[in-house]
Design a protein around this motif. Structure first.
Motif, PDB file in Angstrom:
ATOM      1  N   GLN A  42      47.324 -10.327   2.835  1.00 22.14           N
ATOM      2  CA  GLN A  42      46.343 -11.305   3.313  1.00 22.14           C
ATOM      3  C   GLN A  42      44.940 -10.724   3.432  1.00 22.14           C
ATOM      4  O   GLN A  42      43.957 -11.352   3.043  1.00 22.14           O
ATOM      5  N   ASN A  45      43.069 -10.517   0.026  1.00 23.47           N
ATOM      6  CA  ASN A  45      42.934 -11.718  -0.787  1.00 23.47           C
ATOM      7  C   ASN A  45      41.689 -12.494  -0.370  1.00 23.47           C
ATOM      8  O   ASN A  45      41.516 -12.813   0.817  1.00 23.47           O
ATOM      9  N   PRO A  46      40.795 -12.822  -1.323  1.00 27.06           N
ATOM     10  CA  PRO A  46      39.563 -13.548  -0.981  1.00 27.06           C
ATOM     11  C   PRO A  46      39.835 -14.879  -0.289  1.00 27.06           C
ATOM     12  O   PRO A  46      39.027 -15.348   0.513  1.00 27.06           O
ATOM     13  N   GLN A  47      40.971 -15.511  -0.590  1.00 26.24           N
ATOM     14  CA  GLN A  47      41.319 -16.787   0.035  1.00 26.24           C
ATOM     15  C   GLN A  47      42.012 -16.613   1.389  1.00 26.24           C
ATOM     16  O   GLN A  47      42.338 -17.599   2.058  1.00 26.24           O
ATOM     17  N   LEU A  49      45.014 -15.573   1.889  1.00 20.23           N
ATOM     18  CA  LEU A  49      46.432 -15.910   1.798  1.00 20.23           C
ATOM     19  C   LEU A  49      47.199 -14.729   1.207  1.00 20.23           C
ATOM     20  O   LEU A  49      46.766 -14.120   0.231  1.00 20.23           O
TER      21      LEU A  49
END
Length: 288
Positions: A42, A45-47, A49
């Motif tokens: 997590q 991850n750029p998002q 998620l």
């Protein structure tokens, strides 16, 4: 962009990554090729998620049919997950008790950057209370000589009856670390001690790959001629291979920090000609 490398390694799992690490430390330029994706936690991850927050056994592909020619389970349905290969692209073939060949994906762990280590590195198998106190539990016991939970001693390990290295006192010690205590059937990890003057016989691996990491002492490792081109500079000797007669081997000096990697189909063995114990840890995993 760099286009030429000293070494190209196919696969970034438990076999390829340690080899790449060792080669880079030795000053070599290395390219690792991996067909699977990069899974990120997590915080990377750029998002925001995690790629790991799902069951790796979850079959998220549509129903497919086995199209491998000549197998008994041709046209049977199967489903693949996001980390497994398509059976039709990379089938593992096994022979069932009726003598029929069948296609399967069993034997694969994960096709991602890091290979199966990305999955099994996060496995925490449930321990029993005894597992966490084995040393104190067994302290002082005198009945462990033949106990399956104790250490194991091998006389003339990996040797045929006519091997010239056989001797009544040619005994090596093995302490099971993972398979014995954690119950793993496809992967095991153990510590081996070869006393001065003793030998582990040369033998072949079929369907398994094994890595030796020397932790203490000095010795001589044997790798079959042609198994690793990097060993060509070392002396060639003839050794008897368990069940396979005599073959030519490269004689490699090893010491603390040395790594010996044997791929499926390869042959190896090890000897302690010194005056102090030779110790190493061995990591073996099945490839089929």
């Amino acid at each position: 962009m760099q286009t030429e490398f000293d070494v190209v390694i196919i696969g970034s799992g438990a076999g390829g990554s340690p080899i790449a690490y060792t080669l880079v430390k030795a000053g070599k330029s290395v390219l690792i090729l991996e067909k699977g994706p990069l899974f990120r936690p997590q915080y990377q991850n750029p998002q925001g998620l995690s790629d790991f927050k799902r069951d790796e056994l979850f079959a998220d592909s549509p129903e497919k049919r086995i199209r491998v020619p000549g197998v008994a389970n041709q046209n049977e349905a199967f489903y693949s997950s996001h980390v497994e290969p398509d059976i039709n692209d990379e089938p593992h073939i096994y022979r069932d008790p009726n003598g029929q060949d069948r296609a399967t994906i069993e034997g694969y762990t994960a096709q991602v950057v890091g290979g199966g280590t990305q999955l099994y590195g996060g496995v925490s198998l449930r321990f029993t209370p005894t597992d966490l106190r084995l040393q104190s539990f067994n302290a002082g016991r005198k009945d462990l000589k033949n106990d399956p939970n104790g250490d194991v001693r091998y006389r003339n390990a990996m040797m045929d009856g006519d091997n010239p290295d056989r001797a009544d006192d040619n005994i090596i010690d093995m302490r099971w670390i993972v398979q014995r205590e954690l119950g793993g059937s496809n992967i095991f990890f153990h510590e081996v001690t070869i006393p001065p003057g003793k030998v582990e016989g040369t033998h072949q691996h079929i369907g398994t790959e094994e890595l030796y990491y020397i932790t203490e002492g000095e010795g001589i490792a044997y790798m079959r001629v042609g198994d690793d081109p990097a060993t060509d500079k070392y002396p060639t000797v003839e050794r008897q291979v368990m069940g396979l007669g005599n073959h030519e081997f490269k004689e490699l000096p090893v010491k603390s920090g040395s790594i010996i990697f044997t791929k499926s189909g390869g042959m190896h063995g090890i000897r302690n000609p010194g005056t102090k114990p030779l110790k190493f840890v061995a990591f073996l995993y099945h490839t089929i």
